[in-house]
Design a protein around this motif. Structure first.
Motif, PDB file in Angstrom:
ATOM      1  N   UNK A 168      21.285  -7.010  26.630  1.00  0.00           N
ATOM      2  CA  UNK A 168      19.848  -6.728  26.650  1.00  0.00           C
ATOM      3  C   UNK A 168      19.398  -6.287  28.034  1.00  0.00           C
ATOM      4  N   UNK A 169      19.863  -6.969  29.060  1.00  0.00           N
ATOM      5  CA  UNK A 169      19.496  -6.616  30.432  1.00  0.00           C
ATOM      6  C   UNK A 169      19.995  -5.207  30.779  1.00  0.00           C
ATOM      7  N   UNK A 170      21.215  -4.885  30.388  1.00  0.00           N
ATOM      8  CA  UNK A 170      21.788  -3.577  30.719  1.00  0.00           C
ATOM      9  C   UNK A 170      21.086  -2.421  30.021  1.00  0.00           C
ATOM     10  N   UNK A 171      20.563  -2.661  28.810  1.00  0.00           N
ATOM     11  CA  UNK A 171      19.927  -1.563  28.067  1.00  0.00           C
ATOM     12  C   UNK A 171      18.411  -1.559  28.200  1.00  0.00           C
ATOM     13  N   UNK A 172      17.859  -2.563  28.877  1.00  0.00           N
ATOM     14  CA  UNK A 172      16.414  -2.584  29.113  1.00  0.00           C
ATOM     15  C   UNK A 172      15.591  -3.134  27.969  1.00  0.00           C
ATOM     16  N   UNK A 173      16.122  -4.098  27.258  1.00  0.00           N
ATOM     17  CA  UNK A 173      15.396  -4.754  26.163  1.00  0.00           C
ATOM     18  C   UNK A 173      15.385  -6.256  26.404  1.00  0.00           C
ATOM     19  N   UNK A 174      14.516  -6.947  25.702  1.00  0.00           N
ATOM     20  CA  UNK A 174      14.598  -8.404  25.720  1.00  0.00           C
ATOM     21  C   UNK A 174      15.659  -8.818  24.700  1.00  0.00           C
ATOM     22  N   UNK A 175      16.057 -10.094  24.735  1.00  0.00           N
ATOM     23  CA  UNK A 175      17.202 -10.561  23.949  1.00  0.00           C
ATOM     24  C   UNK A 175      17.011 -10.406  22.444  1.00  0.00           C
ATOM     25  N   UNK A 176      15.860 -10.793  21.916  1.00  0.00           N
ATOM     26  CA  UNK A 176      15.671 -10.770  20.458  1.00  0.00           C
ATOM     27  C   UNK A 176      15.730  -9.354  19.881  1.00  0.00           C
ATOM     28  N   UNK A 177      15.003  -8.374  20.438  1.00  0.00           N
ATOM     29  CA  UNK A 177      15.112  -7.016  19.900  1.00  0.00           C
ATOM     30  C   UNK A 177      16.513  -6.424  20.055  1.00  0.00           C
TER      31      UNK A 177
ATOM     32  N   UNK B 108      21.727   4.076  21.433  1.00  0.00           N
ATOM     33  CA  UNK B 108      22.817   4.775  22.120  1.00  0.00           C
ATOM     34  C   UNK B 108      23.314   3.976  23.323  1.00  0.00           C
ATOM     35  N   UNK B 109      22.377   3.375  24.053  1.00  0.00           N
ATOM     36  CA  UNK B 109      22.767   2.561  25.210  1.00  0.00           C
ATOM     37  C   UNK B 109      23.567   1.340  24.757  1.00  0.00           C
ATOM     38  N   UNK B 110      23.141   0.715  23.672  1.00  0.00           N
ATOM     39  CA  UNK B 110      23.877  -0.441  23.140  1.00  0.00           C
ATOM     40  C   UNK B 110      25.284  -0.033  22.741  1.00  0.00           C
ATOM     41  N   UNK B 111      25.429   1.070  22.004  1.00  0.00           N
ATOM     42  CA  UNK B 111      26.758   1.543  21.594  1.00  0.00           C
ATOM     43  C   UNK B 111      27.631   1.840  22.802  1.00  0.00           C
ATOM     44  N   UNK B 112      27.057   2.478  23.790  1.00  0.00           N
ATOM     45  CA  UNK B 112      27.811   2.827  24.991  1.00  0.00           C
ATOM     46  C   UNK B 112      28.280   1.570  25.728  1.00  0.00           C
ATOM     47  N   UNK B 113      27.392   0.628  25.919  1.00  0.00           N
ATOM     48  CA  UNK B 113      27.758  -0.608  26.628  1.00  0.00           C
ATOM     49  C   UNK B 113      28.814  -1.398  25.859  1.00  0.00           C
ATOM     50  N   UNK B 114      28.657  -1.495  24.538  1.00  0.00           N
ATOM     51  CA  UNK B 114      29.628  -2.259  23.753  1.00  0.00           C
ATOM     52  C   UNK B 114      30.989  -1.578  23.700  1.00  0.00           C
ATOM     53  N   UNK B 115      31.018  -0.255  23.785  1.00  0.00           N
ATOM     54  CA  UNK B 115      32.318   0.427  23.856  1.00  0.00           C
ATOM     55  C   UNK B 115      33.026   0.086  25.155  1.00  0.00           C
ATOM     56  N   UNK B 116      32.256  -0.041  26.224  1.00  0.00           N
ATOM     57  CA  UNK B 116      32.852  -0.385  27.526  1.00  0.00           C
ATOM     58  C   UNK B 116      33.288  -1.843  27.580  1.00  0.00           C
TER      59      UNK B 116
END
Length: 161
Positions: free
Chosen positions: A27-36, A9-17
């Motif tokens: 990855x930094x904005x959603x709290x994940x490392x780059x590969x995941x 959900x965080x990824x979808x939200x950020x990419x919509x913006x």
């Protein structure tokens, strides 16, 4: 992909913006490392949650000053005739959106044009000559209050961790 978690959900939200974020920024904005994060974006694309990426162009800057809502009424609403209308409408670049609607009318179109004269010519020469068109009703936008933007996703996060 059966369900979306808080990271999806965080990824979808950020990419919509901002769909131009690098994977590292996302990855930094959603709290994940780059590969995941990258794997999740690919999974969201493959599952059809992300349909594509595009640039939003200011229609006024490219000389399209008229935005019209056009309701087309069909002569007859049968499967073959409706499909023929759909296929014809889908081929017209000036029609930027089209919905099959309930109530009065068959299709609701959003149409752009340079000016009222060019819209008038387009309506007479193209829209009224589409297959199965019985009638046409047009309203013009006098100003945009809100442009189609990000979809609300809060209903998906209720009760999720």
């Amino acid at each position: 992909m059966e369900s979306l978690d808080k990271f999806d959900l965080a990824i979808l939200s950020e990419l919509q913006d901002n769909a131009r974020l690098t994977n590292a920024e996302l990855a930094q904005r959603v709290g994940l490392s780059a590969a995941p994060c990258w794997r999740r974006v690919r999974a969201l694309e493959e599952a059809g949650y992300i349909k594509g990426y595009h640039a939003e162009i200011d229609r006024h800057k490219v000389g399209l000053g008229v935005f019209a809502f056009v309701r087309l009424d069909a002569e007859r609403n049968t499967g073959d005739l409706t499909r023929a209308m759909e296929e014809a409408i889908a081929q017209i670049p000036d029609v930027v959106a089209c919905h099959y609607i309930s109530g009065s009318g068959t299709f609701e179109l959003q149409v752009v044009a340079r000016d009222l004269d060019s819209f008038s010519q387009f309506a007479r020469n193209v829209l009224l000559n589409l297959p199965n068109v019985k009638d046409m009703h047009t309203s013009f936008s006098l100003g945009e209050v809100k442009h189609a933007g990000a979809l609300p996703l809060t209903h998906l996060s209720t009760g999720r961790e």
